[in-house]
Design an enzyme around this catalytic site. Structure first.
Site, mmCIF file in Angstrom:
data_model
loop_
_atom_site.group_PDB
_atom_site.id
_atom_site.type_symbol
_atom_site.label_atom_id
_atom_site.label_comp_id
_atom_site.label_asym_id
_atom_site.label_seq_id
_atom_site.Cartn_x
_atom_site.Cartn_y
_atom_site.Cartn_z
ATOM 1 N N GLU A 144 0.888 -1.171 0.000
ATOM 2 C CA GLU A 144 0.000 0.000 0.000
ATOM 3 C C GLU A 144 0.913 1.205 0.000
ATOM 4 O O GLU A 144 1.466 1.569 1.042
ATOM 5 C CB GLU A 144 -0.880 0.015 1.256
ATOM 6 N N CYS B 24 -2.511 8.581 2.633
ATOM 7 C CA CYS B 24 -2.200 8.306 1.222
ATOM 8 C C CYS B 24 -3.428 8.466 0.337
ATOM 9 O O CYS B 24 -3.297 8.534 -0.876
ATOM 10 C CB CYS B 24 -1.562 6.938 1.075
ATOM 11 N N GLU C 233 -6.766 -4.613 0.908
ATOM 12 C CA GLU C 233 -6.997 -4.831 2.340
ATOM 13 C C GLU C 233 -8.466 -4.580 2.654
ATOM 14 O O GLU C 233 -9.065 -3.643 2.127
ATOM 15 C CB GLU C 233 -6.088 -3.900 3.160
#
Ligand code: ADP
Length: 485
Positions: free
Chosen positions: A255, A289, A463
């Site tokens: 990620e 992010c 996820e």
């Protein structure tokens, strides 16, 4: 210590094989809001990381052979304890990371929701029976845990980035090691304390905390007993870690960074867009992010949107996250503040205009003013780089085609957002954006039921959601022959 009721949650040793490990030297965890020492933590390194691998390897058979129901009930217990201790866990998180307490408590609930989700989802690791090409065979597919999982996690979500990975790994029957960021080890250690209280057996969930990121990272990416490595952090570090994982062909999920476009079309509900933009840009002081990184506004609503957005940004309060009513806490470090400052000043030099903010904040050395820049173009430093600070660059656009091209003109592909009320625009833009997640008339998109993850250089794997277990499972094909059906 700042209203923490259960002092046993504040740990300063690594948690390996069900016990707490003291080291010769310590490192300091400081509060980014004040610069004050929170706790001095025992500095684990390569040797302790190797011990954790050994512990996770030894516990693997026992854990993977438990029934999915047994694992589910232990995970459920862990979830309950996290929710019962939400206030204390939130305070610990604010002390080491800086985000406002309400947001920190929100992160605990969000992290815990993944544990709850995967406790259930672990019961649904279904296999398959596939029609065989001839009558003497049966084709059966089963799914098994990949094995020992190692992870490295960042400081911006000290609880949730661990919970998202550990919950899926443990539910799948894997054992787990995490090395959290040295800025925020305390939330990880508090999770270990609660995992122990929940009855999760020794060796199943291990936390190694220390400052030797490279040395510990080499063990976690190269040790032959580790089957899978999962990382959340910057694209640059992620690339190095992927290379290191190649030496033993580990399964990898990443990620990484993002550069989220936030697009407002002429027909958008402007008030909703302002609300979504504030939530997606300014939470965690812009340090996520999936935070909006570039605000694209169509010419017809540029003036209205900018005025309303500026009013909302002006109303944001900045200060110590433990103070009631604060919207924006500190940035993680002085260096990170300086990085934001440089992106802003370089963009001003390239022609951007400060609409509001545009400087460090008087609350302390780690604070930056909530900022809006206008007259920005897509090639300016503030648009081309991941900002990780409370700054919105506004870029005007004319047509749908132009904005999709500009939005996609980045190596990143994590989250994107857009606001329009036209159903045709919705489908064209949703399909045209090269991002793993798209918020349509919505600025907050992440939850345990949804697949979180990116495309391009934002990473791979997902996820959360029903897809989230796949990253921790191997497919095994059983060919049963000699059947003479
Ligand atoms: P961020 O911008 O979130 O700080 P980083 O990628 O620098 O992103 O850090 C994410 C995590 O990776 C942190 O826990 C950090 O300590 C760790 N880290 C940084 N560099 C390395 C490295 N070379 N090897 C292993 N871990 C690293």
């Amino acid at each position: 210590m700042q209203g923490i009721k259960d002092k046993q949650l504040l740990k300063n040793f690594s948690y390996i094989n069900g016990s707490w490990h003291k080291n010769e030297t310590n490192f300091d965890v400081t509060n980014p809001a004040t610069g004050e020492l929170v706790v001095s933590v025992s500095n684990a390194g390569v040797a302790e990381t190797e011990l954790a691998v050994k512990a996770a390897r030894s516990a693997l058979k026992m854990w993977s052979e438990k029934s999915s129901n047994e694992r589910a009930s232990l995970l459920r217990h862990w979830f309950n304890l996290m929710m019962e201790n939400q206030d204390d866990l939130g305070r610990i998180l604010t002390l080491e990371q800086g985000k406002p307490l309400a947001e920190a408590k929100g992160e605990i609930g969000y992290g815990a929701s993944f544990i709850e989700w995967f406790a259930e989802e672990g019961k649904r690791v279904y296999g398959d029976v596939i029609p065989a090409p001839s009558n003497d065979k049966n084709i059966i597919v089963i799914k098994q845990p990949v094995g020992v999982v190692a992870s490295i996690t960042p400081w911006n979500f000290p609880n949730a980035m661990i919970a998202r990975k550990a919950a899926a790994a443990l539910a799948a029957g894997c054992t787990f090691i995490v090395r959290p960021s040295e800025y925020t080890p305390l939330s990880a250690l508090a999770m270990a304390e609660l995992a122990e209280r929940a009855g999760i057996p020794a060796g199943v969930f291990n936390v190694v905390v220390g400052t030797d990121a490279k040395g510990m990272g080499k063990i976690l990416t190269q040790h032959p007993d580790i089957a899978k490595f999962t990382f959340t952090g910057s694209t640059a570090v992620g690339k190095t870690l992927i290379q290191q994982c190649a030496t033993t062909v580990k399964k990898v999920s990443m990620e990484l960074g993002g550069n989220a476009p936030f697009i407002v079309f002429n027909d958008a509900d402007i008030d909703a867009a302002v609300k979504g933009g504030i939530a997606s840009k300014y939470r965690n002081a812009g340090q996520t992010c999936v935070c909006t990184n570039r605000v694209f506004v169509q010419q017809g609503v540029l003036k209205e949107f900018t005025e309303k957005f500026a009013l909302a940004v002006n109303a944001l309060t900045v200060g110590n996250g433990l103070t009631e009513g604060i919207d924006i806490g500190p940035i993680i470090s002085e260096k990170a503040v300086n990085d934001v400052e440089k992106l802003v000043s370089d963009s001003i030099a390239a022609g951007a205009t400060v609409h509001i903010g545009g400087a460090k904040h008087s609350a302390g050395i780690n604070y930056y003013q909530p900022t809006i820049l206008t007259n920005v173009t897509n090639d300016m430093p503030i648009a081309a780089n991941e900002i990780f600070g409370p700054v919105s660059p506004i870029i005007a656009f004319d047509t749908e085609e132009d904005v999709i091209e500009m939005a996609n003109d980045t190596e990143y592909g994590l989250a994107a957002y857009f606001y329009t009320r036209d159903i045709g625009t919705i489908w064209r833009v949703a399909e045209g954006l090269e991002f793993g997640m798209v918020g349509i008339n919505e600025g907050i998109i992440s939850n345990a039921a949804a697949p979180f993850g990116g495309v391009k250089q934002s990473g791979n794997g997902r996820e959360g959601s029903k897809y989230g277990l796949d990253d921790y499972l191997e497919i095994k094909y059983l060919c049963m022959g000699g059947l003479n059906k």
